[in-house]
Design an enzyme around this catalytic site. Sequence first.
Site, PDB file in Angstrom:
ATOM      1  N   LEU A 110      24.240  11.747 -33.246  1.00  0.00           N
ATOM      2  CA  LEU A 110      23.935   9.634 -32.229  1.00  0.00           C
ATOM      3  C   LEU A 110      22.694   9.867 -31.977  1.00  0.00           C
ATOM      4  O   LEU A 110      23.181   8.122 -31.189  1.00  0.00           O
ATOM      5  CB  LEU A 110      24.817  10.937 -30.428  1.00  0.00           C
ATOM      6  CG  LEU A 110      25.485  11.892 -30.669  1.00  0.00           C
ATOM      7  CD1 LEU A 110      25.836  12.600 -29.284  1.00  0.00           C
ATOM      8  CD2 LEU A 110      26.739  10.722 -31.401  1.00  0.00           C
ATOM      9  N   GLY A 111      21.868   9.966 -32.570  1.00  0.00           N
ATOM     10  CA  GLY A 111      20.576   8.782 -31.718  1.00  0.00           C
ATOM     11  C   GLY A 111      19.413  10.072 -32.133  1.00  0.00           C
ATOM     12  O   GLY A 111      19.779  11.522 -32.374  1.00  0.00           O
ATOM     13  N   ALA A 114      11.697  10.555 -30.633  1.00  0.00           N
ATOM     14  CA  ALA A 114      10.257  11.432 -30.440  1.00  0.00           C
ATOM     15  C   ALA A 114      10.297  12.942 -30.639  1.00  0.00           C
ATOM     16  O   ALA A 114       9.634  14.062 -30.257  1.00  0.00           O
ATOM     17  CB  ALA A 114       9.400  10.520 -30.153  1.00  0.00           C
ATOM     18  N   TYR A 115      11.419  13.208 -29.291  1.00  0.00           N
ATOM     19  CA  TYR A 115      11.523  14.755 -28.130  1.00  0.00           C
ATOM     20  C   TYR A 115      12.489  15.145 -29.448  1.00  0.00           C
ATOM     21  O   TYR A 115      13.532  15.623 -28.432  1.00  0.00           O
ATOM     22  CB  TYR A 115      11.481  14.409 -27.185  1.00  0.00           C
ATOM     23  CG  TYR A 115       9.943  13.552 -26.482  1.00  0.00           C
ATOM     24  CD1 TYR A 115       9.530  15.031 -26.387  1.00  0.00           C
ATOM     25  CD2 TYR A 115      10.233  12.867 -26.103  1.00  0.00           C
ATOM     26  CE1 TYR A 115       8.407  14.497 -26.125  1.00  0.00           C
ATOM     27  CE2 TYR A 115       9.121  12.313 -26.136  1.00  0.00           C
ATOM     28  CZ  TYR A 115       7.684  12.748 -25.151  1.00  0.00           C
ATOM     29  OH  TYR A 115       6.739  12.589 -25.217  1.00  0.00           O
ATOM     30  N   GLY A 116      13.255  14.952 -30.279  1.00  0.00           N
ATOM     31  CA  GLY A 116      14.347  15.589 -30.903  1.00  0.00           C
ATOM     32  C   GLY A 116      15.751  14.972 -31.175  1.00  0.00           C
ATOM     33  O   GLY A 116      15.387  14.162 -31.110  1.00  0.00           O
ATOM     34  N   VAL A 118      20.025  13.514 -31.559  1.00  0.00           N
ATOM     35  CA  VAL A 118      21.045  13.940 -30.125  1.00  0.00           C
ATOM     36  C   VAL A 118      22.526  14.084 -30.997  1.00  0.00           C
ATOM     37  O   VAL A 118      22.630  13.292 -31.915  1.00  0.00           O
ATOM     38  CB  VAL A 118      21.130  13.318 -29.223  1.00  0.00           C
ATOM     39  CG1 VAL A 118      22.748  13.710 -28.783  1.00  0.00           C
ATOM     40  CG2 VAL A 118      19.656  13.530 -28.399  1.00  0.00           C
ATOM     41  N   ASP A 229      10.520   7.150 -18.791  1.00  0.00           N
ATOM     42  CA  ASP A 229      10.574   6.286 -19.831  1.00  0.00           C
ATOM     43  C   ASP A 229      12.564   5.053 -19.914  1.00  0.00           C
ATOM     44  O   ASP A 229      13.369   5.332 -21.327  1.00  0.00           O
ATOM     45  CB  ASP A 229      11.329   6.926 -21.402  1.00  0.00           C
ATOM     46  CG  ASP A 229      10.709   6.799 -22.483  1.00  0.00           C
ATOM     47  OD1 ASP A 229      10.522   5.841 -22.285  1.00  0.00           O
ATOM     48  OD2 ASP A 229      10.785   6.921 -23.233  1.00  0.00           O
TER      49      ASP A 229
END
Length: 373
Positions: A110-111, A114-116, A118, A229
Amino acid sequence: MDTWTSSSSNSYTITSPVYQKFLDEAGDGPLTDDLLQCLAEELISLDERDASIGPLNPNKEKSNQESSREDDRVMGLNMFSEIASRGSGTVLGSGLVLDDTVTWRKGEVLGRGAYGTVYCGLTSQGQLIAVKQVILDSSDADAANKEYSRLQGEVELLKTLRHINIVGFLGTSLQQHVVSIFMEYIPGGSIASIIHRFGPLPERVLALYTQQILEGVAYLHVNRVIHRDLKGNNVMLMPTGVIKLIDFGCARRLSCMHHTTCNSVDLLKSVHGTPYWMAPEIINETGYGRKSDIWSVGCTVFEMATGKPPLAHMDKMAALFYIGAQRGLMPSLPDSFSENAKEFVKICLTSDQKLRPSADQLLKHSFIPTNVT
């Protein structure tokens, strides 16, 4: 297939008053076709009634506006999923029902950020979820522990957030150096993707979305959480028009113990966010507080209105220098927008964070609708 365990203490229930009425009438008996037909007719009549009210109703008392606003949004949730899942676990705002242990299968991406990454997931109960996965570095124990601690912080935040404009948290798992965070699936996509598909938003839709963004932000701030963010990619849209804030990888809870003693000068001195949406104080590293989220709200409103954030014609470094220098005026909305809309964005993009309004103050701005149809 993977599994995760969900704690009932981490779940919450949002049920439409109309839906609850029909459940009460049904009692412990079956949900007959007649009952479902009556429910559908009632929902249709509510839609027609709301459409006839119009955008503003000056004769409606404020208390009625506030109580009906939440009811209307709850009405937008997937009640037919709730009907199908009734009686087997805990009902979440998206209609998802969780037993103690849930088996799921990984689907498409899905996306990525920078933090993983999805993913879309399908549970053994046949329901869609969003799963954020981060692979820990098994070759570097210190780095893995640091990343895992950061993810634990994100999870602990998500566990405490229960609001219709905040993505719902379902549970977590750790398997073979892969951390998974399970969340409510939001099929409408991000506001950024909506703009890409349909172009800039008309002012009425812009105002409705902005109101819900502010309500989510106000909820975060009263709970001492700053998002850090906010942007179009992190604002999601349910097909029913309900806005959900996502991606709390950068979010932090203010350090003071009692939020009643906190105010907008409570600051964190760390740089997080995305360049075009960053407030001057973040770039200058003079401290980040609640009011920095307000700057990002202004940039997101500008993005929804024009299709791009302010200063998008500049490269990232040039934009950072321009914002950080605080010497130039930020661009205003095009003349096709109302003066109320222009002023709203302008006050959000006030260089001095002490002079920026709070989310609660912005909810009272004349640009924000006084009722939601």
